[in-house]
Design an enzyme around this catalytic site. Structure first.
Site, PDB file in Angstrom:
ATOM      1  N   ARG A   1     -18.580  38.593-105.511  1.00 43.02           N
ATOM      2  CA  ARG A   1     -19.583  37.953-104.657  1.00 43.02           C
ATOM      3  C   ARG A   1     -19.014  37.476-103.331  1.00 43.02           C
ATOM      4  O   ARG A   1     -19.714  37.511-102.311  1.00 43.02           O
ATOM      5  CB  ARG A   1     -20.247  36.810-105.436  1.00 43.02           C
ATOM      6  CG  ARG A   1     -21.110  37.331-106.571  1.00 43.02           C
ATOM      7  CD  ARG A   1     -21.449  36.263-107.587  1.00 43.02           C
ATOM      8  NE  ARG A   1     -20.299  35.819-108.356  1.00 43.02           N
ATOM      9  CZ  ARG A   1     -20.352  34.927-109.339  1.00 43.02           C
ATOM     10  NH1 ARG A   1     -21.507  34.382-109.663  1.00 43.02           N
ATOM     11  NH2 ARG A   1     -19.263  34.574-110.018  1.00 43.02           N
TER      12      ARG A   1
ATOM     13  N   TYR B   1     -20.415  46.549-122.599  1.00 45.45           N
ATOM     14  CA  TYR B   1     -20.724  47.971-122.559  1.00 45.45           C
ATOM     15  C   TYR B   1     -19.977  48.700-123.689  1.00 45.45           C
ATOM     16  O   TYR B   1     -19.271  48.076-124.481  1.00 45.45           O
ATOM     17  CB  TYR B   1     -20.451  48.530-121.148  1.00 45.45           C
ATOM     18  CG  TYR B   1     -21.336  47.836-120.124  1.00 45.45           C
ATOM     19  CD1 TYR B   1     -22.728  47.941-120.218  1.00 45.45           C
ATOM     20  CD2 TYR B   1     -20.806  47.022-119.124  1.00 45.45           C
ATOM     21  CE1 TYR B   1     -23.560  47.274-119.323  1.00 45.45           C
ATOM     22  CE2 TYR B   1     -21.638  46.342-118.226  1.00 45.45           C
ATOM     23  CZ  TYR B   1     -23.012  46.484-118.329  1.00 45.45           C
ATOM     24  OH  TYR B   1     -23.844  45.818-117.471  1.00 45.45           O
TER      25      TYR B   1
HETATM   26  C1  LIG Z   1     -23.911  42.613-107.794  1.00 49.20           C
HETATM   27  C2  LIG Z   1     -22.862  42.641-108.872  1.00 49.20           C
HETATM   28  C3  LIG Z   1     -22.647  43.820-109.567  1.00 49.20           C
HETATM   29  C4  LIG Z   1     -21.643  43.896-110.541  1.00 49.20           C
HETATM   30  N1  LIG Z   1     -21.364  45.093-111.136  1.00 49.20           N
HETATM   31  C5  LIG Z   1     -20.253  45.223-111.910  1.00 49.20           C
HETATM   32  C6  LIG Z   1     -19.782  46.499-112.309  1.00 49.20           C
HETATM   33  O1  LIG Z   1     -20.304  47.546-111.933  1.00 49.20           O
HETATM   34  N2  LIG Z   1     -18.687  46.535-113.122  1.00 49.20           N
HETATM   35  C7  LIG Z   1     -18.037  45.400-113.516  1.00 49.20           C
HETATM   36  O2  LIG Z   1     -17.045  45.481-114.246  1.00 49.20           O
HETATM   37  N3  LIG Z   1     -18.435  44.186-113.098  1.00 49.20           N
HETATM   38  C8  LIG Z   1     -19.500  44.075-112.291  1.00 49.20           C
HETATM   39  N4  LIG Z   1     -19.847  42.844-111.788  1.00 49.20           N
HETATM   40  C9  LIG Z   1     -19.000  41.691-112.093  1.00 49.20           C
HETATM   41  C10 LIG Z   1     -17.977  41.497-110.974  1.00 49.20           C
HETATM   42  O3  LIG Z   1     -17.125  42.614-110.824  1.00 49.20           O
HETATM   43  C11 LIG Z   1     -17.125  40.231-111.211  1.00 49.20           C
HETATM   44  O4  LIG Z   1     -16.350  40.406-112.367  1.00 49.20           O
HETATM   45  C12 LIG Z   1     -17.988  38.979-111.374  1.00 49.20           C
HETATM   46  O5  LIG Z   1     -19.019  38.940-110.397  1.00 49.20           O
HETATM   47  C13 LIG Z   1     -17.148  37.711-111.220  1.00 49.20           C
HETATM   48  O6  LIG Z   1     -16.442  37.730-110.003  1.00 49.20           O
HETATM   49  P1  LIG Z   1     -16.914  36.888-108.702  1.00 49.20           P
HETATM   50  O7  LIG Z   1     -16.954  35.441-109.108  1.00 49.20           O
HETATM   51  O8  LIG Z   1     -15.843  37.182-107.683  1.00 49.20           O
HETATM   52  O9  LIG Z   1     -18.261  37.376-108.287  1.00 49.20           O
HETATM   53  C14 LIG Z   1     -20.880  42.742-110.854  1.00 49.20           C
HETATM   54  C15 LIG Z   1     -21.141  41.554-110.162  1.00 49.20           C
HETATM   55  C16 LIG Z   1     -22.090  41.499-109.184  1.00 49.20           C
HETATM   56  C17 LIG Z   1     -22.288  40.199-108.430  1.00 49.20           C
END
Ligand SMILES: Cc1cc2nc3c(=O)[nH]c(=O)nc-3n(C[C@H](O)[C@H](O)[C@H](O)COP(=O)(O)O)c2cc1C
Length: 366
Positions: free
Chosen positions: A325, A183
């Protein structure tokens, strides 16, 4: 044995009861930037997840800075009023402190929701013009952004400070800047997307200049007792892109601007810049950032297991962990992690009887 994950931490004047954060997650369910009933349900649920801190999804500082038509914003009185309703709800019913991620999507704005294709909006989908440090599209088929002028930078910087003022007014416990995932602010830092030759590009210092400018301006309007953090990129995962060395340099610079903590994520600066799927893939970089910059650091990415999260904090690899997640999959992840680590966690009174001490069934859950 006491759990490191469930030990308290202080960020500026904010006391958090544990080291667990719900990572920001776009819901693509806002109405012209304004939170809806979906946010009441989603965030109300996560406010009782056991996480010490719930960080609201990327919340955009100007209308054209949204990723999709459904993204959350904090650029108008209507956005602020809608979010006030959600914040008040979470405070009334929940146990977590609330953070908010302030963002501008830059060249990744004007795109479709993930379930609509996640590509650039088509001409018949009400697209809008995008901006970036250089006139380079995110990838093939994406809109070509306009290279930002000095006026654009002034406007965006002001938009960040105005949204930060609104976030302060709403009483958020922590405010985070989005400097990752391709971004706008990340796209200034990365040499893959910033090809400027003026003071806002060229050298690593030049590429960091605008994000640091924004950080300084936002710090000036956020009370010193309210923690200000940022999500940064640990690596672009692309040849010629940002590396962990750059993340350390940025972390030091953000710390000098008075930021209180960082969250280390990675990837998404180009369509082929993807994060790996290994457990804790950002943790080694978070550990380096923490050690070399001395700022409180949060790791995120493929953390899903209580013992894994405990080890990351107990071994000093990060001060906090964030999960996305895992919390959608199990909205009481924090309760279950506390049980696995024999720790205490706050539950709402209405659900007190689910505590393992009071409910033998907790021991039977597979
Ligand atoms: C549905 C969804 C929406 C996300 N939206 C954002 C967001 O708004 N801002 C951001 O920095 N990361 C966003 N991410 C990334 C997550 O914050 C995180 O960094 C990424 O999913 C890896 O972490 P995890 O393995 O615990 O899912 C999003 C991830 C998911 C699954």
């Amino acid at each position: 044995m006491t759990s490191a994950l469930f030990s308290p931490i202080r960020l500026a004047d904010l006391e958090l009861p544990n080291r667990i954060a719900v990572a920001p997650m776009c819901q693509y369910s806002a109405d012209d930037g304004a939170a809806t009933d979906w946010h009441m349900t989603h965030l109300g649920m996560l406010a009782n997840s056991g996480a010490g801190l719930v960080v609201l999804e990327a919340t955009h500082v100007e209308r054209h800075g949204r990723i999709t038509h459904g993204c959350l914003g904090l650029y108008s009185d209507a956005c602020e009023a809608a979010l006030e309703r959600v914040v008040n709800h979470c405070r009334r019913i929940g146990t977590a402190k609330l953070g908010i991620q302030l963002a501008h999507a830059g060249r990744k704005a004007s795109s479709q929701r993930p379930w609509e294709g996640a590509k650039a909006l088509e001409p018949n989908q009400d697209p809008w013009p995008t901006i970036a440090p250089s006139a380079l599209p995110f990838g093939p088929g994406w809109h070509t952004p306009a290279a930002m002028t000095e006026d654009d930078m002034t406007r965006v910087r002001t938009a960040f400070t105005q949204s930060a003022r609104r976030a302060v007014r709403l009483g958020f416990d922590a405010i985070e800047l989005h400097l990752a995932h391709g971004y706008l602010l990340h796209s200034f830092v990365s040499p893959l997307s910033n090809k400027r030759n003026d003071q806002w590009g060229g050298t690593p210092d030049g590429r960091m200049r605008f994000p640091l400018d924004v950080a300084r301006a936002v710090r000036a309007v956020v009370p010193s007792g309210t923690p200000l953090g940022a999500r940064i990129t640990g690596t672009d995962w692309v040849e010629g892109g940002l590396t962990a060395d750059d993340a350390v340099a940025l972390a030091k610079a953000l710390k000098s601007e008075g930021l209180n903590y960082l969250d280390v994520s990675s990837a998404n600066i180009t369509p082929d810049s993807r994060w790996p799927s290994e457990p804790g893939f950002n943790v080694p970089i978070a550990e380096r950032v923490r050690r070399e910059s001395g700022i409180a650091t949060r790791a995120v990415g493929m953390i899903a297991n209580a013992k894994q999260a405990e080890a990351i904090v107990a071994e000093g690899k990060a001060d906090m962990v964030a999960m996305a997640r895992a919390f959608l999959d199990d909205p009481h992840w924090g309760w279950h992690a506390a049980q696995a680590l024999s720790a205490e966690v706050a539950r709402p009174l209405q659900y007190a009887r689910t505590a393992p001490k009071l409910w033998p069934g907790a021991a039977m859950r597979g």
